[in-house]
Design an enzyme around this catalytic site. Structure first.
Site, PDB file in Angstrom:
ATOM      1  N   TYR A 283       9.158   4.039  -0.629  1.00  0.00           N
ATOM      2  CA  TYR A 283       8.546   4.169   0.692  1.00  0.00           C
ATOM      3  C   TYR A 283       9.644   3.955   1.731  1.00  0.00           C
ATOM      4  CZ  TYR A 283       4.295   3.342  -2.025  1.00  0.00           C
ATOM      5  OH  TYR A 283       3.284   3.410  -2.961  1.00  0.00           O
ATOM      6  N   HIS A 294       1.873   7.764   1.539  1.00  0.00           N
ATOM      7  CA  HIS A 294       2.302   8.143   0.196  1.00  0.00           C
ATOM      8  C   HIS A 294       3.791   7.850   0.027  1.00  0.00           C
ATOM      9  CE1 HIS A 294      -1.328  10.121  -1.248  1.00  0.00           C
ATOM     10  NE2 HIS A 294      -1.456  10.683  -0.058  1.00  0.00           N
ATOM     11  N   LYS A 325       5.870  14.502  -4.571  1.00  0.00           N
ATOM     12  CA  LYS A 325       7.073  13.695  -4.383  1.00  0.00           C
ATOM     13  C   LYS A 325       8.295  14.511  -4.798  1.00  0.00           C
ATOM     14  CE  LYS A 325       4.316   9.695  -5.775  1.00  0.00           C
ATOM     15  NZ  LYS A 325       3.654   9.562  -4.484  1.00  0.00           N
TER      16      LYS A 325
END
Length: 353
Positions: A283, A294, A325
């Site tokens: 993060y 997310h 991702k």
């Protein structure tokens, strides 16, 4: 007029009006003088395949596309694999050339230089520095250069990947307390009565009480604990936590701690990536765990000398893409006590040329 080429063991020479017909108008080969050009074997094979060259002569042999391809001409291995990629990109409207002189000035470290659509070798611009491997060809992590990678599978399907060297940075808060009480358990650490901010703002650990807590008691991984102990945030001997981590994970612990420390120092919060088959999910901008977005990256920690099977790369990238991702590999060399190491970063994503 049908044209034939002459193979000299390195290039295929074509005369008559070859320069105008193949090089000037369609970006094949390089000029030798007059109207003669030199073609790389893969370029000659493509012109044979299209019927633009009638044949290639090698001494007394007159080679068709079939016989030329079957011989795998030229000094490079895996000629058939490289031809499939060359032909695919040509069919998509790209000009491309072998990434070596004299085809390309200052060539990249790759098999091909792929030029932007509508441009060719003389325009001085490269869209992709493209490396090519077959499905069964191992790829050293250190050979993952910035650019593109084409993997040809056993059924001749081609998958393209974008390879990058990402800048790892974030704005997550890194301020931590000092001397908080903690206990070292078998494979984790419990932190007693920490300030709220340790979890809620800097996202260390998980509350022992679950989601309902007034002041969370935190259970931390050994990585988190080693980092906090080294910084003096908890009252445990850093050497004891490091020793426990090595007992649990072996030498892998030092590599992962080096990456964890680097991420934290870059303002990025790393949390376990176990559910995704990775070492970390990250993060970049944590302000509060109550408003957590997310995670952006999945990070796998590997020794710098690691060698990939292309199938593993495909699995990693597919998984990361499926959970929105980016897959990142942290290549660690000379990991030392306390999280010091040399780390190189590579990112890998699917690419559609």
């Amino acid at each position: 007029m049908e044209l034939e080429g002459r193979f000299d063991g390195d290039v295929v020479r074509v005369g008559n009006d070859a320069r105008q017909r193949f090089h000037d108008s369609r970006g094949y080969g390089y000029p030798l003088g007059g109207n003669e050009i030199a073609l790389a074997p893969v370029e000659a094979a493509h012109l044979l395949y299209r019927g633009d060259l009638a044949a290639v002569r090698d001494g007394d042999e007159r080679l068709s596309f079939r016989s030329f391809l079957a011989r795998e001409p030229g000094p490079e291995p895996d000629f058939g694999v490289r031809f499939l990629v060359y032909a695919d990109l040509r069919s998509r409207g790209f000009y491309l050339a072998p990434a070596r002189e004299p085809w390309v000035t200052e060539p990249p470290r790759a098999e091909f230089a792929v030029f932007p659509r509508g441009k060719g070798p003389g325009d001085g611009e490269i869209e992709y520095a493209l490396s090519v491997v077959g499905e069964r060809t191992d790829v050293a992590a250190s050979d993952l250069e910035s650019g593109a990678l084409a993997v040809v599978d056993e059924e001749s399907e081609i998958t393209y990947f974008d390879v990058g060297r990402p800048e790892i940075s974030g704005t997550s808060e890194t301020a931590i307390p000092q001397g908080v009480e903690a206990d070292l358990l078998a494979d984790r650490v419990v932190i007693w009565n920490p300030p709220h901010e340790l979890y809620e703002r800097t996202f260390y650990g998980q509350p022992l009480e679950g989601r309902e807590y007034d002041r969370p008691t935190l259970q931390c991984s050994l990585l988190e604990a080693a980092h906090l102990a080294t910084a003096g945030a908890i009252d445990l001997d850093p050497a004891a936590v490091l020793e426990r981590g090595r007992d649990v994970e072996g030498e892998r612990f030092d590599r992962r701690l080096a990456v964890y420390t680097t991420l934290r120092e870059a303002g990025v919060v790393p949390k376990t990536g176990y559910k995704f088959g990775a070492d970390f999910r990250t993060y970049a901008n944590v302000e509060s765990v109550d408003d957590l977005g997310h995670s952006e990256l999945l990070v796998r920690v590997l020794p710098a000398e690691h060698v990939f099977e292309p199938r593993d790369l495909s699995l990693d990238v597919r998984l990361a893409h499926g959970v929105r991702k980016t897959m990142v590999f942290a290549l660690v060399s000379e990991a030392g006590p306390g999280g010091d190491a040399d780390i190189e970063w590579r990112s890998l994503e699917r690419l559609t040329p």
